[in-house]
Design an enzyme around this catalytic site. Structure first.
Site, PDB file in Angstrom:
ATOM      1  N   LEU A 125      42.346  27.121  35.617  1.00 56.23           N
ATOM      2  CA  LEU A 125      41.995  28.536  35.757  1.00 56.23           C
ATOM      3  C   LEU A 125      43.149  29.402  35.265  1.00 56.23           C
ATOM      4  CD1 LEU A 125      40.098  30.772  36.827  1.00 56.23           C
ATOM      5  CD2 LEU A 125      41.279  30.563  39.035  1.00 56.23           C
ATOM      6  N   HIS A 229      52.334  28.814  44.080  1.00 57.16           N
ATOM      7  CA  HIS A 229      52.971  29.760  43.162  1.00 57.16           C
ATOM      8  C   HIS A 229      52.375  31.150  43.367  1.00 57.16           C
ATOM      9  CE1 HIS A 229      54.186  31.623  39.355  1.00 57.16           C
ATOM     10  NE2 HIS A 229      55.054  30.635  39.196  1.00 57.16           N
TER      11      HIS A 229
END
Length: 344
Positions: A125, A229
């Site tokens: 993604l 992240h």
């Protein structure tokens, strides 16, 4: 208008530019023109029924209709780890005890496993930073659930998603530096890239086969195990809201969490529905919800966002929308609300 469809070779240059922007730690989308080309071809061969289950995968693109430019990607792997091993660390525990010394201590460990072999995977993604507006990222991510719902028989019972782990702005992974670097003598970016282009044999050859005691790692590494992240946090929260959960598996490179769920339990699978369409020159309804709508055409899959009252038994499309989806009056389409309701 934004459209989601299968990737085609004409998209290769746009996809390469996206891969270059993805940065370190995005293992499944290396900035390698040959690898990306093969990824697109594999999608086309999957749709044509020309590859075995072990090689099947779908790569979707988000296209800006006005510029006809690909500005985002997402993907599904049908069954991971059947041709090359799929490695994860499983969080576990080791008990050290001595009656004589009156000592009983439980220690957290990491153990290298292939436990997730043979499951379906959400991956790859990415969206151009300029287009991270108007829920484009949510659309691109969730459309995979709508595709799985339409073609449920093609996928496995369990679905996973490896989330990108923590790294600094300059691409430094504290987890890798504390652990993997000692066995590979290469930086995080290099190891991540080699894995992304399929050169994974070094993992089995060099990684330790015995449990790793987390307490022996430096604080900088311990603190990022299971952490996401910053750029991946929205996708992480979206998948959790849909029903995927963290069950103690983390990535061997950056320590990022792996989410998993039984497909039948996902909210999107349970809540999507099929409705008939009406075609009107203009759709002036106000106060409607944003819905994803897809044509359920396997080889020519198309999806876009429309306004719709979830209580209606039919869906109103403009002639342009119907043409894009390649549907006509009275056809059925599959729809799903873009925004999942959070638990109260």
């Amino acid at each position: 208008m934004m459209i989601v469809r299968h990737a085609e070779l004409k998209d290769l240059q746009d996809i390469y530019l996206l891969a270059e922007k993805s940065g370190v730690g995005f293992t499944s989308l290396p900035a390698n023109i040959d690898i990306l080309s093969k990824r697109i071809i594999r999608t086309q061969k999957t749709l044509a029924g020309e590859v075995p289950e072990s090689e099947q995968g779908y790569l979707f693109v988000l296209e800006d209709f006005m510029s006809q430019r690909v500005v985002g990607l997402s993907a599904i792997e049908v069954s991971v780890g059947l041709t090359s091993p799929f490695y994860s660390y499983r969080m576990g525990k080791q008990v050290h005890a001595s009656d004589e010394l009156n000592v009983y201590k439980t220690l957290d460990t990491l153990f290298l496993t292939n436990d997730l072999t043979g499951v379906s995977e959400l991956c790859s993604l990415i969206i151009d930073p300029t287009f991270r507006v108007n829920s484009n990222g949510k659309f691109l991510s969730k459309i995979r659930f709508l595709f799985i719902a339409a073609f449920r028989h093609l996928f496995k019972q369990k679905l996973i998603a490896e989330m990108r782990g923590y790294s600094t702005e300059d691409g430094i992974s504290p987890f890798w530096n504390a652990l993997g670097h000692h066995f590979f003598k290469m930086d995080f970016a290099t190891a991540d890239y080699l894995s992304g282009i399929g050169q994974k044999s070094f993992i089995a050859e060099l990684m330790p086969r015995f449990p790793i005691y987390i307490d022996l790692l430096p604080e900088s590494a311990k603190n990022v195990i299971g952490q996401v992240h910053q750029q991946t946090l929205p996708a992480f929260k979206l998948l959790q809201l849909e029903g995927l959960e963290y069950c103690g598996y983390v990535d061997i490179f950056d320590g990022g969490p792996t989410l998993q769920a039984d497909i039948k339990n996902l909210k999107a699978i349970q809540n999507c529905q099929q409705v008939q369409i009406k075609i009107e020159a203009q759709n002036n309804q106000k106060g409607n919800q944003a819905f994803m709508v897809a044509n359920d055409h396997y080889e020519n899959y198309k999806a876009l966002l429309v306004s719709h009252d979830g209580n209606e038994r039919f869906l109103k499309l403009t002639p342009e929308q119907a043409q894009i989806l390649n549907v006509k009056l009275g056809d059925q389409v599959r729809i799903l609300a873009l925004h999942t309701q959070e638990k109260s």
